[in-house]
Design a protein around this motif. Structure first.
Motif, PDB file in Angstrom:
ATOM      1  N   UNK A  76       0.865  -1.174   0.000  1.00 13.61           N
ATOM      2  CA  UNK A  76       0.000   0.000   0.000  1.00 13.61           C
ATOM      3  C   UNK A  76       0.903   1.225   0.000  1.00 13.61           C
ATOM      4  N   UNK A  77       0.649   2.151  -0.892  1.00 15.09           N
ATOM      5  CA  UNK A  77       1.475   3.351  -0.945  1.00 15.09           C
ATOM      6  C   UNK A  77       0.652   4.530  -1.447  1.00 15.09           C
ATOM      7  N   UNK A  78       1.251   5.720  -1.307  1.00  9.31           N
ATOM      8  CA  UNK A  78       0.585   6.927  -1.795  1.00  9.31           C
ATOM      9  C   UNK A  78       1.110   7.255  -3.187  1.00  9.31           C
ATOM     10  N   UNK A  79       0.206   7.407  -4.135  1.00  6.88           N
ATOM     11  CA  UNK A  79       0.552   7.759  -5.507  1.00  6.88           C
ATOM     12  C   UNK A  79       0.477   9.277  -5.660  1.00  6.88           C
ATOM     13  N   UNK A  80       1.580   9.873  -6.079  1.00  7.97           N
ATOM     14  CA  UNK A  80       1.659  11.328  -6.201  1.00  7.97           C
ATOM     15  C   UNK A  80       0.740  11.837  -7.316  1.00  7.97           C
ATOM     16  N   UNK A  81      -0.004  12.884  -7.013  1.00  2.00           N
ATOM     17  CA  UNK A  81      -0.873  13.496  -8.019  1.00  2.00           C
ATOM     18  C   UNK A  81      -0.038  14.298  -9.011  1.00  2.00           C
ATOM     19  N   UNK A  82      -0.416  14.198 -10.301  1.00  2.00           N
ATOM     20  CA  UNK A  82       0.312  14.905 -11.344  1.00  2.00           C
ATOM     21  C   UNK A  82      -0.598  15.884 -12.085  1.00  2.00           C
ATOM     22  N   UNK A  83       0.031  16.852 -12.743  1.00  2.00           N
ATOM     23  CA  UNK A  83      -0.692  17.834 -13.550  1.00  2.00           C
ATOM     24  C   UNK A  83      -1.328  17.133 -14.760  1.00  2.00           C
ATOM     25  N   UNK A  96      -3.446   9.689  -4.549  1.00  2.00           N
ATOM     26  CA  UNK A  96      -4.220   8.964  -3.555  1.00  2.00           C
ATOM     27  C   UNK A  96      -3.534   7.655  -3.195  1.00  2.00           C
ATOM     28  N   UNK A  97      -4.155   6.908  -2.318  1.00  2.00           N
ATOM     29  CA  UNK A  97      -3.598   5.649  -1.844  1.00  2.00           C
ATOM     30  C   UNK A  97      -3.967   4.520  -2.796  1.00  2.00           C
ATOM     31  N   UNK A  98      -2.983   3.702  -3.149  1.00  2.00           N
ATOM     32  CA  UNK A  98      -3.212   2.562  -4.029  1.00  2.00           C
ATOM     33  C   UNK A  98      -2.665   1.301  -3.373  1.00  2.00           C
ATOM     34  N   UNK A  99      -3.109   0.152  -3.883  1.00  2.00           N
ATOM     35  CA  UNK A  99      -2.536  -1.142  -3.509  1.00  2.00           C
ATOM     36  C   UNK A  99      -1.993  -1.769  -4.781  1.00  2.00           C
ATOM     37  N   UNK A 100      -0.748  -2.263  -4.712  1.00  2.00           N
ATOM     38  CA  UNK A 100      -0.113  -2.884  -5.859  1.00  2.00           C
ATOM     39  C   UNK A 100       0.410  -4.273  -5.493  1.00  2.00           C
ATOM     40  N   UNK A 111      -7.148   6.371  -4.440  1.00  2.00           N
ATOM     41  CA  UNK A 111      -8.317   6.989  -3.800  1.00  2.00           C
ATOM     42  C   UNK A 111      -7.819   7.944  -2.721  1.00  2.00           C
ATOM     43  N   UNK A 112      -8.340   9.140  -2.716  1.00  2.00           N
ATOM     44  CA  UNK A 112      -7.951  10.146  -1.736  1.00  2.00           C
ATOM     45  C   UNK A 112      -8.404   9.762  -0.329  1.00  2.00           C
ATOM     46  N   UNK A 113      -7.571  10.154   0.647  1.00  2.00           N
ATOM     47  CA  UNK A 113      -7.886  10.055   2.079  1.00  2.00           C
ATOM     48  C   UNK A 113      -7.982   8.628   2.605  1.00  2.00           C
TER      49      UNK A 113
END
Length: 646
Positions: A160-167, A178-182, A198-200
């Motif tokens: 589980x990690x946080x995926x950085x938001x991009x432009x 948001x947080x993803x599972x890989x 998914x955020x939060x």
């Protein structure tokens, strides 16, 4: 059951320190020889983390059963790279978490990366997340954490990690944030998304077999600050739909999930009953049926016992005992307890088939011994010692006691007397714990044992504001109700004098973190009780603490935790420095994220301005825990000399 019990010599235990060369501060201050351990799926190999110089880390691998010595396979220098732990993802592959603490744009930040390697240190690979600098709208400081070591294929894990938001301008491939599972293949380090961003989302819980069953989402207000509320959802088997489970806040009135049992199709968790935490199960079949499992009339239920690669929950415990769910496993652990009388038994890890268990047995007078237990052969073989340099050192027994506070309340605590002492007229230390949302437990404590070795009686009070005793004991917390908490700390000192245990002219206080705050504030409210005070990484000013959290997501939670009103000034030792009448010694690491080093600096300035005796020792490059054997030894040596009074 253990009719064939065999105990071999510790394969990694070094020779005990000779009496004439014994340096108590260096030995007690040294880091544990085993800081984390993992058993391979087939139970034939052990990987463990040991200390190097300073904050350095060393990863060892040892083949069990053939008398082979442990082999160091990877080292980090601790400046800032350190290793928090390694676990087997297959019989030949390890996944390690490497982290560092440093300064970034004026803030102290914690950054981590996942590194995979073979047991011989070959095929080293680092997880590479996509980082497109000019497109990123946020900063990623970590690769996340493993939530499942058993998703079905050897060498693969779920992270589980946080995926950085991009432009998103000009592209449809930008990350949403948001947080993803890989699913991570630790051989190739390739990933495949299992749960979309998914955020939060703050938490995902799997069933230990690669299936995500529970999700936790943090409530965030319109200003972006955490509210302290987490909303939990769950899935039925073979369904992707999230169903409402519970809403958890500081009151603890609703079900807080900790793990999933796939065979029973339930989640295990905690919720409050009559002001104390109790264990419940929650049906994941769509009915949402909650069933009470275990409650202790005296203590909060503290958490669940787990074992194996799938982190299967096998029982639940409180300070009053443990209830196991598997009768066969309970019988086996009771038999082990009979073979290792006087020790607390903990299952650290197991082989995949649960036939080989890595056991840690420890007590108040033994820092810990690691064993491999073969259930089929009923053999118990000692592997290594947690602190081999203390093997021949006489350690002090820790005794559970109660003392009467000024208002008549009986306060629990632990009293440790120097080995061989009369127990009367001793130099004595009151040592309050940190937190304050914590409590002391029976068992080995390197700080306590050092001071006992130096001839001090040590009393650790579980003052009101400690956790584990229910809502009535916790009050609001140790900050808003500091007068009650600190009153229990000073009453601990009065108890030692009243019982003749302490020489009143050699009664002192020592504390770390909130404990350091408590030691300093005790000298404010009872200026002549403790003759000297040592505070390690202390919080000293509540209002400054709130201001230090401005800009962080937990700012409003910190404000709520501290509260507002006159107690903020009256309860801050830096604001009351003029009232302190005794010498003060403080220690602080300059990379402390828990309590800013500015707190100790401010206290030192206020004491000096009030013409008080104060000394502040700063450790460059160290965090809140001073996880450096040399620094800890220096801290103990200085503290011991400072607190010894004629």
């Amino acid at each position: 059951m253990l009719k064939n019990l065999m105990v071999s010599l510790a394969v990694l235990a070094s020779a005990p320190v000779a009496a004439q060369t014994f340096d108590a501060a260096a030995v007690f201050g040294s880091r544990e020889s085993v800081e984390q351990a993992s058993l391979s799926p087939d139970g034939t190999k052990l990987a463990y983390l040991g200390p190097g110089d300073g904050q350095a880390s060393v990863i060892y691998v040892v083949k069990l059963g053939d008398g082979a010595a442990a082999k160091p396979i990877l080292r980090t220098n601790g400046q800032p790279d350190r290793v928090s732990g390694c676990s087997w993802t297959s019989n030949t592959r390890l996944l390690c978490d490497v982290y560092g603490i440093s300064r970034y744009e004026g803030d102290i930040v914690y950054a981590s990366r996942m590194v995979a390697l073979d047991e011989d240190a070959s095929n080293v690979k680092v997880l590479q997340q996509r980082r497109r600098g000019n497109m990123a709208l946020e900063v990623s400081l970590g690769d996340g954490n493993v939530i499942d070591y058993n998703p079905g294929e050897p060498g693969q894990v779920l992270i589980m990690r946080y995926q950085v938001q991009e432009n998103t301008a000009g592209t449809m491939l930008a990350q949403r944030g948001g947080t993803i599972v890989e699913r991570l293949d630790t051989t190739t380090m390739r990933t495949r998304i299992v749960e979309a961003a998914r955020k939060n989302v703050s938490e995902y819980i799997t069933d230990g077999n690669g299936n995500v069953r529970v999700q936790g989402r943090n409530d965030v207000n319109s200003d972006g600050f955490d509210t302290g509320v987490t909303r939990y959802f769950y899935r039925k088997k073979d369904s992707g739909e999230w169903l409402v489970m519970s809403v958890v806040d500081a009151d603890g009135a609703q079900f807080n999930p900790y793990g999933v049992d796939p065979d029973k199709d339930i989640a295990y968790g905690l919720k409050k009953v009559n002001g104390r935490m109790a264990a419940f199960s929650y049906a994941l079949d769509g009915t949402g049926t909650e069933t009470a499992i275990y409650a202790d009339p005296r203590f909060d239920v503290g958490g669940f016992k787990r074992v194996g690669r799938n982190r299967r929950i096998i029982g639940v415990g409180s300070e009053g005992g443990v209830r196991y769910f598997d009768p066969a496993l309970e019988k086996m652990l009771k038999a082990l307890g009979g073979a290792l009388k006087g020790y607390t038994i903990n299952v650290i890890d197991s082989s995949e088939d649960m036939q080989k268990l890595l056991i840690l047995a420890a007590s108040d007078t033994d820092p810990g011994r690691y064993y491999l237990f073969d259930r089929k052969a009923a053999n118990l073989n000692e592997l290594m010692l947690a602190r081999p340099r203390l093997e021949k050192v006489a350690l002090a027994q820790m005794k559970s006691i109660e003392y009467r506070a000024t208002d008549g309340t009986m306060v629990p605590g632990y009293l440790t007397l120097p080995p061989g002492s009369t127990g009367k007229g001793l130099p004595a230390i009151v040592l309050p714990h940190g937190g304050p949302e914590a409590r002391d437990h029976w068992g080995f404590d390197w700080l306590v044992q050092y001071f006992a070795n130096q001839g001090f009686a040590v009393l650790q009070p579980n003052f009101r504001g400690s956790t584990g005793y229910g809502d009535a004991w916790f009050n609001r917390n140790g900050f808003q109700d500091w007068k009650i908490a600190i009153g229990d700390v000073t009453d601990a000192g009065k108890y030692l004098v009243r019982e003749g245990i302490a020489d009143p002219n050699r009664l002192v206080a020592f504390g770390w973190s909130y404990g350091g705050y408590a030691a300093l504030q005790s000298a404010v409210v009872e200026p002549t009780l403790f003759k000297r005070v040592v505070a390690v990484a202390p919080l000293t000013d509540m209002e400054r603490w709130k201001k230090e959290r401005v800009g962080w997501s937990d700012y409003q939670l910190t404000v709520k935790r501290v509260g507002t009103g006159k107690h903020v000034v009256e309860g801050s030792p830096a604001q009351q420095a003029a009232r302190i009448q005794v010498p003060v010694l403080m220690f602080h690491g300059d990379l402390d994220r828990n309590v800013s080093v500015e707190q100790a600096k401010f206290m030192h300035e206020r004491l000096k301005a009030a013409d008080k005796q104060s000394e502040l020792v700063l450790y460059e490059g160290l965090d809140h825990y001073l996880e450096d054997g040399e620094a800890r030894g220096d801290m103990l040596r200085r503290s011991g000399a400072f607190l010894k009074l004629p």
